[in-house]
Design a protein around this motif. Structure first.
Motif, PDB file in Angstrom:
ATOM      1  N   PHE A   1       7.682  66.119 100.008  1.00  0.00           N
ATOM      2  CA  PHE A   1       7.990  64.966 100.855  1.00  0.00           C
ATOM      3  C   PHE A   1       7.753  63.658 100.101  1.00  0.00           C
ATOM      4  N   GLU A   2       6.623  63.558  99.417  1.00  0.00           N
ATOM      5  CA  GLU A   2       6.309  62.342  98.652  1.00  0.00           C
ATOM      6  C   GLU A   2       7.325  62.109  97.538  1.00  0.00           C
ATOM      7  N   ARG A   3       7.739  63.207  96.898  1.00  0.00           N
ATOM      8  CA  ARG A   3       8.732  63.093  95.808  1.00  0.00           C
ATOM      9  C   ARG A   3      10.075  62.611  96.352  1.00  0.00           C
ATOM     10  N   VAL A   4      10.467  63.146  97.502  1.00  0.00           N
ATOM     11  CA  VAL A   4      11.733  62.731  98.123  1.00  0.00           C
ATOM     12  C   VAL A   4      11.659  61.276  98.541  1.00  0.00           C
ATOM     13  N   MET A   5      10.540  60.867  99.147  1.00  0.00           N
ATOM     14  CA  MET A   5      10.402  59.490  99.607  1.00  0.00           C
ATOM     15  C   MET A   5      10.421  58.494  98.451  1.00  0.00           C
ATOM     16  N   LEU A   6       9.977  58.905  97.276  1.00  0.00           N
ATOM     17  CA  LEU A   6      10.074  58.033  96.096  1.00  0.00           C
ATOM     18  C   LEU A   6      11.542  57.715  95.799  1.00  0.00           C
TER      19      LEU A   6
ATOM     20  N   CYS B   1      13.088  67.568 105.683  1.00  0.00           N
ATOM     21  CA  CYS B   1      14.047  66.742 106.422  1.00  0.00           C
ATOM     22  C   CYS B   1      13.420  66.183 107.692  1.00  0.00           C
ATOM     23  N   HIS B   2      12.672  67.012 108.417  1.00  0.00           N
ATOM     24  CA  HIS B   2      12.001  66.548 109.636  1.00  0.00           C
ATOM     25  C   HIS B   2      11.010  65.439 109.310  1.00  0.00           C
ATOM     26  N   LEU B   3      10.255  65.620 108.227  1.00  0.00           N
ATOM     27  CA  LEU B   3       9.260  64.618 107.840  1.00  0.00           C
ATOM     28  C   LEU B   3       9.914  63.298 107.443  1.00  0.00           C
ATOM     29  N   VAL B   4      11.014  63.386 106.682  1.00  0.00           N
ATOM     30  CA  VAL B   4      11.709  62.173 106.241  1.00  0.00           C
ATOM     31  C   VAL B   4      12.325  61.449 107.432  1.00  0.00           C
ATOM     32  N   ALA B   5      12.982  62.208 108.322  1.00  0.00           N
ATOM     33  CA  ALA B   5      13.613  61.603 109.501  1.00  0.00           C
ATOM     34  C   ALA B   5      12.565  60.937 110.392  1.00  0.00           C
ATOM     35  N   LYS B   6      11.419  61.601 110.558  1.00  0.00           N
ATOM     36  CA  LYS B   6      10.344  61.043 111.372  1.00  0.00           C
ATOM     37  C   LYS B   6       9.800  59.763 110.740  1.00  0.00           C
ATOM     38  N   CYS B   7       9.613  59.789 109.410  1.00  0.00           N
ATOM     39  CA  CYS B   7       9.071  58.630 108.701  1.00  0.00           C
ATOM     40  C   CYS B   7       9.997  57.420 108.820  1.00  0.00           C
TER      41      CYS B   7
END
Length: 229
Positions: A215-220, A22-28
């Motif tokens: 993270f990569e899977r979620v971002m897809l 979640c932190h990585l996605v929010a930051k991205c």
């Protein structure tokens, strides 16, 4: 029709990696972040601080309604500092004792209701990424995409064991597995907002994946919904 800011929900049991992801996605994305579990952990700590029994649902509801909690923003991409009644509690709320207490508190219907609207206040521009157990099923049922992370109790206990050992905290791996099993059972069987994926959630098994791979899977999935990202 009123416009609502977009929400991405990432739900799952403790130890599935949803907090870091979640932190990585929010930051991205440059979006706001809500770690809903923090509110339950802070409430559990407040109950301990004020000698409120975890069996006293009425007193816990009152405590939840008046919970003096604040999030202090830190540098981008790092978790905020958590303050309870102006006292730093960021580390103590992450202990196993408080985590288990939070699970018990979170099983109480009136407590969940008391914290529901407080969580929805985090829905602000440009968007929100949430970390929890019932974000996609109860708190933000209109979110898209909804992600549900899965991992076995053994793998999650191993991750937690390594984290604690790195901090110099001696723990028993078998005890961690049993605690997670008990917490999972309690979370799945509670009458209000049980731990389960939304019918339209995308389930991702993280057992054999690194955090970067999750993270990569979620971002897809995120990019399928938000094509401009």
């Amino acid at each position: 029709m009123s416009h609502k800011e977009p929400v991405i929900t990432i739900d799952g049991a403790s130890g599935t990696g949803k907090g870091v992801v979640c932190h990585l996605v929010a930051k991205c994305l440059g979006w706001n972040l809500l770690d809903s579990g923090v509110l339950y952990r802070v409430l559990a700590l407040a109950a301990q601080k004020h000698s409120v029994s975890l069996e006293n649902e009425l007193a816990l509801r009152v405590l939840a309604e008046h919970l003096d909690v604040h999030f202090m923003t830190t540098e981008a991409g790092t978790p905020p500092h958590i303050l309870l009644e102006d006292q730093e509690v960021t580390e103590i709320i992450r202990t196993e004792k408080i985590g288990n207490a939070a699970s018990k508190v979170g099983a109480l219907p009136t407590v969940r209701t008391a914290l529901l609207e407080r969580q929805r206040v985090f829905r602000k521009a440009p968007g929100l990424v949430t970390d929890g157990r019932d974000m996609g099923t109860v708190v933000f049922p209109d979110a898209n995409p909804k992600i549900f992370l899965i991992a076995s109790p053994e793998e999650r206990a191993r991750r937690r064991y390594n984290q604690l050992m790195e901090k110099g905290i001696d723990v028993n791996l078998g005890d961690l597995v049993e605690e997670l099993r008990e917490r999972d059972k309690r979370d799945r069987e509670r009458t209000v907002a049980p731990l389960r994926p939304a019918t339209d959630a995308i389930c991702i098994d993280t057992d054999r994946l690194t955090i970067d791979q999750v993270f990569e899977r979620v971002m897809l999935e995120v990019k399928k919904v938000f094509s401009t990202i």
